[in-house]
Scaffold this motif. Structure first.
Motif, PDB file in Angstrom:
ATOM      1  N   ALA A 179      14.421   0.731  -0.949  1.00 47.60           N
ATOM      2  CA  ALA A 179      13.090   0.416  -1.460  1.00 47.60           C
ATOM      3  C   ALA A 179      12.140   1.582  -1.210  1.00 47.60           C
ATOM      4  CB  ALA A 179      12.551  -0.847  -0.797  1.00 47.60           C
ATOM      5  N   PHE A 180      11.571   2.108  -2.294  1.00 44.50           N
ATOM      6  CA  PHE A 180      10.488   3.081  -2.193  1.00 44.50           C
ATOM      7  C   PHE A 180       9.176   2.295  -2.297  1.00 44.50           C
ATOM      8  CE2 PHE A 180      14.006   5.733  -3.540  1.00 44.50           C
ATOM      9  CZ  PHE A 180      13.808   6.903  -2.818  1.00 44.50           C
ATOM     10  N   MET A 181       8.289   2.492  -1.314  1.00 43.00           N
ATOM     11  CA  MET A 181       7.136   1.611  -1.194  1.00 43.00           C
ATOM     12  C   MET A 181       5.828   2.395  -1.166  1.00 43.00           C
ATOM     13  SD  MET A 181       8.816  -0.944   1.668  1.00 43.00           S
ATOM     14  CE  MET A 181       8.164  -2.454   0.958  1.00 43.00           C
ATOM     15  N   GLY A 182       4.863   1.901  -1.951  1.00 43.70           N
ATOM     16  CA  GLY A 182       3.524   2.464  -1.887  1.00 43.70           C
ATOM     17  C   GLY A 182       2.889   2.172  -0.536  1.00 43.70           C
ATOM     18  N   MET A 183       1.966   3.013  -0.115  1.00 43.82           N
ATOM     19  CA  MET A 183       1.360   2.893   1.208  1.00 43.82           C
ATOM     20  C   MET A 183       0.188   1.920   1.209  1.00 43.82           C
ATOM     21  SD  MET A 183      -0.037   5.965   3.685  1.00 43.82           S
ATOM     22  CE  MET A 183      -1.518   6.293   2.675  1.00 43.82           C
ATOM     23  N   GLU A 184       0.165   1.058   2.200  1.00 36.94           N
ATOM     24  CA  GLU A 184      -0.942   0.121   2.410  1.00 36.94           C
ATOM     25  C   GLU A 184      -2.005   0.828   3.253  1.00 36.94           C
ATOM     26  OE1 GLU A 184      -1.646  -4.342   4.373  1.00 36.94           O
ATOM     27  OE2 GLU A 184       0.297  -3.336   4.527  1.00 36.94           O
ATOM     28  N   VAL A 185      -3.208   0.965   2.720  1.00 34.45           N
ATOM     29  CA  VAL A 185      -4.251   1.736   3.406  1.00 34.45           C
ATOM     30  C   VAL A 185      -5.075   0.823   4.310  1.00 34.45           C
ATOM     31  CG1 VAL A 185      -6.122   3.400   3.153  1.00 34.45           C
ATOM     32  CG2 VAL A 185      -4.317   3.291   1.435  1.00 34.45           C
ATOM     33  N   THR A 186      -4.514   0.561   5.468  1.00 34.67           N
ATOM     34  CA  THR A 186      -5.194  -0.205   6.496  1.00 34.67           C
ATOM     35  C   THR A 186      -4.563   0.158   7.833  1.00 34.67           C
ATOM     36  OG1 THR A 186      -5.946  -2.428   7.140  1.00 34.67           O
ATOM     37  CG2 THR A 186      -3.681  -2.228   6.384  1.00 34.67           C
ATOM     38  N   GLY A 187      -5.171  -0.229   8.932  1.00 38.67           N
ATOM     39  CA  GLY A 187      -4.623   0.103  10.242  1.00 38.67           C
ATOM     40  C   GLY A 187      -4.573   1.601  10.470  1.00 38.67           C
ATOM     41  N   ALA A 194      -2.907   3.783   8.855  1.00 37.32           N
ATOM     42  CA  ALA A 194      -2.952   4.509   7.585  1.00 37.32           C
ATOM     43  C   ALA A 194      -4.388   4.833   7.189  1.00 37.32           C
ATOM     44  CB  ALA A 194      -2.273   3.705   6.489  1.00 37.32           C
ATOM     45  N   LEU A 195      -5.289   3.933   7.492  1.00 39.81           N
ATOM     46  CA  LEU A 195      -6.701   4.184   7.202  1.00 39.81           C
ATOM     47  C   LEU A 195      -7.258   5.238   8.149  1.00 39.81           C
ATOM     48  CD1 LEU A 195      -9.226   3.512   5.603  1.00 39.81           C
ATOM     49  CD2 LEU A 195      -9.639   1.590   7.147  1.00 39.81           C
ATOM     50  N   ASN A 196      -6.864   5.165   9.414  1.00 39.27           N
ATOM     51  CA  ASN A 196      -7.314   6.168  10.389  1.00 39.27           C
ATOM     52  C   ASN A 196      -6.847   7.574  10.016  1.00 39.27           C
ATOM     53  OD1 ASN A 196      -8.354   4.022  11.825  1.00 39.27           O
ATOM     54  ND2 ASN A 196      -6.704   3.967  13.330  1.00 39.27           N
ATOM     55  N   ASN A 197      -5.654   7.652   9.419  1.00 35.09           N
ATOM     56  CA  ASN A 197      -5.055   8.942   9.056  1.00 35.09           C
ATOM     57  C   ASN A 197      -5.134   9.210   7.558  1.00 35.09           C
ATOM     58  OD1 ASN A 197      -4.119   9.524  11.773  1.00 35.09           O
ATOM     59  ND2 ASN A 197      -2.530   7.975  11.444  1.00 35.09           N
ATOM     60  N   TYR A 198      -6.107   8.616   6.916  1.00 39.49           N
ATOM     61  CA  TYR A 198      -6.198   8.635   5.453  1.00 39.49           C
ATOM     62  C   TYR A 198      -6.168  10.046   4.882  1.00 39.49           C
ATOM     63  CZ  TYR A 198      -8.052   7.769   0.762  1.00 39.49           C
ATOM     64  OH  TYR A 198      -8.231   7.732  -0.591  1.00 39.49           O
ATOM     65  N   ILE A 226      17.117   0.077   3.191  1.00 38.81           N
ATOM     66  CA  ILE A 226      16.291   1.174   3.688  1.00 38.81           C
ATOM     67  C   ILE A 226      14.922   1.097   3.025  1.00 38.81           C
ATOM     68  CG2 ILE A 226      15.949   3.693   3.616  1.00 38.81           C
ATOM     69  CD1 ILE A 226      17.947   2.857   5.709  1.00 38.81           C
ATOM     70  N   ARG A 227      13.872   1.240   3.826  1.00 39.90           N
ATOM     71  CA  ARG A 227      12.509   1.225   3.313  1.00 39.90           C
ATOM     72  C   ARG A 227      11.833   2.571   3.585  1.00 39.90           C
ATOM     73  NH1 ARG A 227       9.852  -4.798   4.040  1.00 39.90           N
ATOM     74  NH2 ARG A 227      11.518  -5.908   2.929  1.00 39.90           N
ATOM     75  N   PHE A 228      11.389   3.193   2.516  1.00 44.21           N
ATOM     76  CA  PHE A 228      10.778   4.520   2.561  1.00 44.21           C
ATOM     77  C   PHE A 228       9.327   4.377   2.088  1.00 44.21           C
ATOM     78  CE2 PHE A 228       9.565   8.547   0.643  1.00 44.21           C
ATOM     79  CZ  PHE A 228      10.199   9.543   1.363  1.00 44.21           C
ATOM     80  N   VAL A 229       8.363   4.536   2.999  1.00 44.17           N
ATOM     81  CA  VAL A 229       6.946   4.440   2.641  1.00 44.17           C
ATOM     82  C   VAL A 229       6.469   5.833   2.220  1.00 44.17           C
ATOM     83  CG1 VAL A 229       4.612   3.897   3.433  1.00 44.17           C
ATOM     84  CG2 VAL A 229       6.551   2.503   4.203  1.00 44.17           C
ATOM     85  N   ILE A 230       5.951   5.915   0.994  1.00 50.00           N
ATOM     86  CA  ILE A 230       5.595   7.214   0.409  1.00 50.00           C
ATOM     87  C   ILE A 230       4.195   7.638   0.853  1.00 50.00           C
ATOM     88  CG2 ILE A 230       5.428   8.525  -1.734  1.00 50.00           C
ATOM     89  CD1 ILE A 230       6.979   6.143  -3.056  1.00 50.00           C
ATOM     90  N   SER A 231       4.096   8.862   1.326  1.00 46.17           N
ATOM     91  CA  SER A 231       2.802   9.410   1.737  1.00 46.17           C
ATOM     92  C   SER A 231       2.757  10.894   1.373  1.00 46.17           C
ATOM     93  CB  SER A 231       2.602   9.241   3.247  1.00 46.17           C
ATOM     94  OG  SER A 231       3.422  10.151   3.973  1.00 46.17           O
ATOM     95  N   ASN A 232       1.642  11.518   1.645  1.00 45.66           N
ATOM     96  CA  ASN A 232       1.488  12.948   1.387  1.00 45.66           C
ATOM     97  C   ASN A 232       2.436  13.785   2.244  1.00 45.66           C
ATOM     98  OD1 ASN A 232       0.090  15.156   0.060  1.00 45.66           O
ATOM     99  ND2 ASN A 232      -0.908  15.562   2.033  1.00 45.66           N
ATOM    100  N   GLN A 240       2.438   6.828  11.680  1.00 46.47           N
ATOM    101  CA  GLN A 240       1.108   7.263  11.263  1.00 46.47           C
ATOM    102  C   GLN A 240       0.503   6.369  10.197  1.00 46.47           C
ATOM    103  OE1 GLN A 240       0.291  11.453  10.716  1.00 46.47           O
ATOM    104  NE2 GLN A 240       2.280  12.015  11.567  1.00 46.47           N
ATOM    105  N   MET A 241       1.347   5.686   9.406  1.00 49.47           N
ATOM    106  CA  MET A 241       0.842   4.857   8.312  1.00 49.47           C
ATOM    107  C   MET A 241       1.016   3.372   8.598  1.00 49.47           C
ATOM    108  SD  MET A 241       4.010   5.777   8.068  1.00 49.47           S
ATOM    109  CE  MET A 241       5.647   5.217   7.689  1.00 49.47           C
ATOM    110  N   CYS A 242       1.288   3.003   9.852  1.00 49.98           N
ATOM    111  CA  CYS A 242       1.501   1.598  10.179  1.00 49.98           C
ATOM    112  C   CYS A 242       0.242   0.778   9.901  1.00 49.98           C
ATOM    113  CB  CYS A 242       1.903   1.439  11.644  1.00 49.98           C
ATOM    114  SG  CYS A 242       2.280  -0.276  12.093  1.00 49.98           S
ATOM    115  N   PRO A 243       0.351  -0.308   9.135  1.00 48.98           N
ATOM    116  CA  PRO A 243      -0.828  -1.124   8.840  1.00 48.98           C
ATOM    117  C   PRO A 243      -1.253  -2.007  10.004  1.00 48.98           C
ATOM    118  CG  PRO A 243       1.106  -2.099   7.837  1.00 48.98           C
ATOM    119  CD  PRO A 243       1.551  -0.782   8.420  1.00 48.98           C
ATOM    120  N   GLN A 244      -0.395  -2.090  11.034  1.00 47.59           N
ATOM    121  CA  GLN A 244      -0.667  -2.971  12.165  1.00 47.59           C
ATOM    122  C   GLN A 244      -0.676  -2.167  13.461  1.00 47.59           C
ATOM    123  OE1 GLN A 244       1.351  -6.805  12.129  1.00 47.59           O
ATOM    124  NE2 GLN A 244       1.784  -6.570  14.302  1.00 47.59           N
TER     125      GLN A 244
END
Length: 378
Positions: free
Chosen positions: A271-279, A281-285, A241-247, A110-114
């Motif tokens: 790695a805990f990672m902030g979310m990139e708001v594009t792709g 992720a922007l559609n599901n903002y 392990i990469r964990f992208v943080i979202s709501n 849901q938060m994929c930038p690509q």
């Protein structure tokens, strides 16, 4: 910009110097004149010069402005398509270049930038050609990415074999969802290639199957990824392990850290990672966005819990001003310049040089709590 004689695309190392004829096939020459341009993989003319008919087999991009190519450097690798669109596929000065295998994927996060695209075989051809052009003595790191780079098994393994043979001293970073490694036979085949400096970075966004599968959009993904982790561990691979943080998952960060410690003590890094708001992720903002400032306490508990258990943990893509002060020691700057940008009001911050900054690709979708820290903190 205009093109001539480009049937599909051309790809090569940039040069501003005229090369001897028999050394030209791997180079893209940037020049002011159309004289003596035969034999190059391609030519970029800085203006609309006359192109002799005699040279009608040489691929040419022309009528290009000087300021459009100011960023091009000697030995950068450039790709130019039939319409004249170009991109640098390998920046000679960058520490973090990526080879894109495909834009297809067996997840739909849901938060994929690509956003997902149908597989284009040319990406694999370009990746292999790029590797053939690189100097192994000057190549420190190669990142393999997608889409999902393991989807096309034979091509994936072939590229790893190239890396083993030509770039044995380079760090190889694989970005993957890990599902393919649920196959023991596939994992064994990859291991037998013998890459000694391979780091496998696997996306895992929850400690429960329902939540992870909901985030990545495919039921059963959690089980496959977990099985893949254990298969990789059997062969003693380095795993991040990469964990992208979202709501959707921020409330489970502390339980996620406990889950990792109890089940995967063999991990090399988390790695805990902030979310990139594009792709996507922007559609599901509206569904995904939560200001990082609002989950700073949960994040602090998660990283400190892992750190106390002697597990290597880091925070990426979240500015210092959005973190608890005692989380700063875990914050890391990205080596990708587009992840290290700053807002105007960051200019007076005392900690700007140590801060990871923001995603440029997120544009105006930034935290409302970003503000300069004007004086050192005790």
């Amino acid at each position: 910009m205009k093109t001539k004689n480009i049937k599909t695309y051309f790809l090569g190392k940039i040069t501003y110097e005229k090369k001897p004829y028999f050394q030209r096939k791997n180079y893209v020459c940037i020049t002011d004149t159309a004289k003596d341009i035969r034999g190059y993989a391609g030519v970029i003319l800085k203006q609309n010069n006359y192109i002799p008919k005699l040279l009608n087999k040489t691929p040419v991009l022309f009528d290009i402005m000087e300021n459009d190519i100011e960023e091009f450097q000697e030995d950068d690798i450039i790709f130019v398509d039939v319409n004249g669109k170009y991109r640098i596929v390998w920046d000679i000065d960058s520490e973090q270049n990526s080879l894109l295998f495909t834009e297809a994927c067996n997840c739909c996060c849901q938060m994929c930038p690509q956003p997902l695209q149908k597989h284009n075989k040319s990406y694999l051809v370009i990746a292999k050609k790029t590797l053939s052009l690189l100097d192994p003595n000057k190549t420190k790191t190669i990142c393999l990415t997608g889409g999902e780079p393991t989807l096309f098994e034979n091509d994936f393994l072939e590229i790893l074999q190239i890396c083993k043979k030509k770039f044995s001293q380079a760090n190889i970073i694989l970005l993957t969802n890990g599902k393919k490694f649920s196959s023991f036979d596939f994992t064994k085949k990859m291991t037998q290639i013998g890459l000694e400096k391979l780091l496998i970075c696997i996306s895992l966004h929850a400690d429960t199957d329902n939540l992870h599968d909901n985030i990545v959009g495919v039921k059963g993904s959690f089980a496959q990824t977990i099985k893949g982790l254990y298969n990789l561990a059997k062969f003693q691979h380095q795993i991040e392990i990469r964990f992208v943080i979202s709501n959707l998952n921020y409330k489970r960060m502390e339980s996620f850290s406990y889950f990792l410690f109890r089940n995967f003590p063999f991990l090399s890094h988390i790695a805990f990672m902030g979310m990139e708001v594009t792709g996507y992720a922007l559609n599901n903002y509206e569904k995904l966005w939560i200001d990082p400032f609002l989950y700073r306490t949960e994040l602090k508990k998660a990283v400190h819990d892992l750190n106390r258990k002697a597990m290597n943990v880091s925070i990426y893509n979240i500015p210092h001003c959005l973190l608890e002060r005692d989380s700063w020691e875990f914050s890391r700057q990205s080596i990708s310049s587009w992840k290290n940008a700053f807002l105007v009001n960051c200019s007076n911050c005392s900690y700007k040089n140590d801060c990871c900054g923001i995603f440029t690709t997120s544009n105006t979708y930034q935290s409302s709590y970003i503000s300069p820290i004007s004086s050192p903190l005790n």
